[in-house]
Design a protein around this motif. Sequence first.
Motif, PDB file in Angstrom:
ATOM      1  N   LYS A 141       0.803  -1.331  -0.164  1.00 40.07           N
ATOM      2  CA  LYS A 141       0.092   0.029   0.088  1.00 40.07           C
ATOM      3  C   LYS A 141       0.738   1.275  -0.002  1.00 40.07           C
ATOM      4  O   LYS A 141       0.633   2.127  -0.460  1.00 40.07           O
ATOM      5  CB  LYS A 141      -0.959   0.184   1.297  1.00 40.07           C
ATOM      6  N   THR A 142       1.981   1.217   0.675  1.00 43.74           N
ATOM      7  CA  THR A 142       2.938   2.337   0.814  1.00 43.74           C
ATOM      8  C   THR A 142       3.496   2.462  -0.302  1.00 43.74           C
ATOM      9  O   THR A 142       3.393   3.835  -1.156  1.00 43.74           O
ATOM     10  CB  THR A 142       4.108   2.000   1.909  1.00 43.74           C
ATOM     11  N   THR A 201      -3.660   9.610   6.419  1.00 41.68           N
ATOM     12  CA  THR A 201      -3.427   8.222   6.017  1.00 41.68           C
ATOM     13  C   THR A 201      -2.248   8.391   4.932  1.00 41.68           C
ATOM     14  O   THR A 201      -1.006   7.715   4.847  1.00 41.68           O
ATOM     15  CB  THR A 201      -4.136   7.099   5.809  1.00 41.68           C
ATOM     16  N   GLN A 233       1.744   7.372   4.835  1.00 39.96           N
ATOM     17  CA  GLN A 233       2.389   6.213   4.005  1.00 39.96           C
ATOM     18  C   GLN A 233       3.508   6.900   3.122  1.00 39.96           C
ATOM     19  O   GLN A 233       4.672   6.516   3.293  1.00 39.96           O
ATOM     20  CB  GLN A 233       1.302   6.100   2.883  1.00 39.96           C
TER      21      GLN A 233
END
Lengths: 156, 314
Positions: free
Chosen positions: A112-113, A140, A144
Motif C-alpha cells: 500500500k505504501t 493516512t 504512507q
Amino acid sequence: MKDTRFKYFFDNHYQLLCNYIMRLGADYDTSEDVAQEVLLKLWQQKGPFELAYALTCCKNKWIDWCRKTSSDKVRSEKWETLNHNHESQEELDAEFIKINKLNTLVRQLPHKTKEVFIMNKINGLTYSQIAERRNISVKTVENQISTALKFLRENW
Amino acid sequence: MDKNIQNILDKILAGNASKEEVSMLNDWSKEAKENLQELNKIKDLNHSIDQSATLQAFDSEVAFDRLNSKMENPASSWKKYLLYALWIILFIVTYTSISHFWNKMGDEQKPNIEMAATNTILEEKLPDGTDVSIGLNSKLEILDNRKVRLNGLANFNVTKNPKNPFVVELNHGNITVLGTEFSVFTSQNKEEMYLKEGKIKYTTTNKVQVELKPGDYVTVTDGNVVFLKNVPDNLKNAFNYPLKYTKTNLSQVLDDLGKHYNVKVQNNSNQNLDSMNFSGKLDEDNLKNVLADLSGIYNLEFKLQNDEILISQK
C-alpha cells in the motif's frame, strides 16, 4: 520460458532500458525494438543480467540501428541531441543506475505504501486526489508517504 | 541525528519544506562534513525521484509476450539454418576439391616402392606374385605391377602372364619376360644374366635384341652382348651362399665377391690374380671379414674402401 532470472530482470529493467534508449535519441517504438533485441540477446547468451552491461548493449545496439537506418544528417542530429542533454555517457549511465537503485528500494516497500508513493511521486497526484481514489484519509496518505521517504532516505 | 533535522529532510523529500526550514538545513550542513554529505545524499535521492517521474511508461507485459514468441519461434532461425547449410556445403566443396587435388598430386608424385638389400639377401614376393631375391648392396625399384628397375644382383622367378610381360629395366638395357626363372646382375659398366628356365628377351639401350634359352649365360659390356658357356658360380647359384670354390683363379673369386656384395674390384698390386688359385668356401656375411681372411691366405692386402675392394702389396 523457464528462466526466472531472465523474467525477473526483464520485468524490472525493461522500462528503464527503453527510457535509456529514448534518452539516447530514439523514438518510443524504436526504443522498444532496440531494448527487446538486447534482452533477446541476453536471454540467448544466458546473461549477464546486470544493468550496467545491458545499458552498454543498448547503446551499441542503438548505434548499430542508427548506422543501418539513418542518413548521416539524421544520425548527427541524434548524436547532437544526446551530447546536448548529457555532458558524458558515464553521467547518463550513472543516472539510470541510480534510478534503478531507487526502483529496487521502492519495490521493497509494503504494497500500500508503494502504491501511494508511486501515485504521488511518479504519477504526480496530490494527497487529496490519492485519498479520494483509495478511499482513505489524507492523513493516512501523508503517513504512507513519510514512511516511504524515511525508508528511502535511510537506505539510499 | 537531530529529530528536527530529520523532519526537515523528510519534508524536503516530500516537497513541502518552508523557506525557513531550507535555510536552517543549509546552516546545519555547514556545521560538519557528515551533515553536508547527508544533505547531498538527500538531494541525490530527490533528483532520482524526480528523474523517475519523468520516465515514459512502457507495457512490459506486452513486450515480454512479444519477446517470448521470438524466443520460441525466432524469426531469424531459418536464416541461421540457411547459413549453417551454406557453411556445410562450402566445407564439403572445399574438402572434396582439396582431397581430389591431393589425390591427383599423390598419383603424380607417388614414389616407387624401393627394395634395397644392404647386408643381407632380401627375398620378396612382388605384387604380381613374382619371387625375387635381391643381392647384397643391390636395389630394386618397383615401377608398376609388371615393371621393375634393378641396380645390382637379383634372381627372379616370374609369374606367367602372356598378356602382360614382366620387364626388368637395367643400366644398359631391358629384359622382357613371359614367365621364367633367371638371375641378373647389372652395374655401371657391366651386365650379366643367366636363364634357368623359360625364355627371356634382352634389349640393349642401342636396340640390340637377343633371346636367351635355358642355361644361357650372357654378359653385356659397352653394348656388346656375348654368350658365354662358362657360367660363374655366383650367378648360377645366385643366392646360394656360402660361395664354394675348388682351384678357382682368384680374379674369378674376387669378381664373384664384387657381384655378391655389389662392389667394384681394383687391383693395385703387380701380381696377376689369374695365376693364383683359391679353394674353400667364403661363408662370412660380412665382406670385411672375408677380405681379412683372404689377406691372411695371400701375400696381398685386401681392403674395402668406398664400395671398392682395393688389392695392394703387403
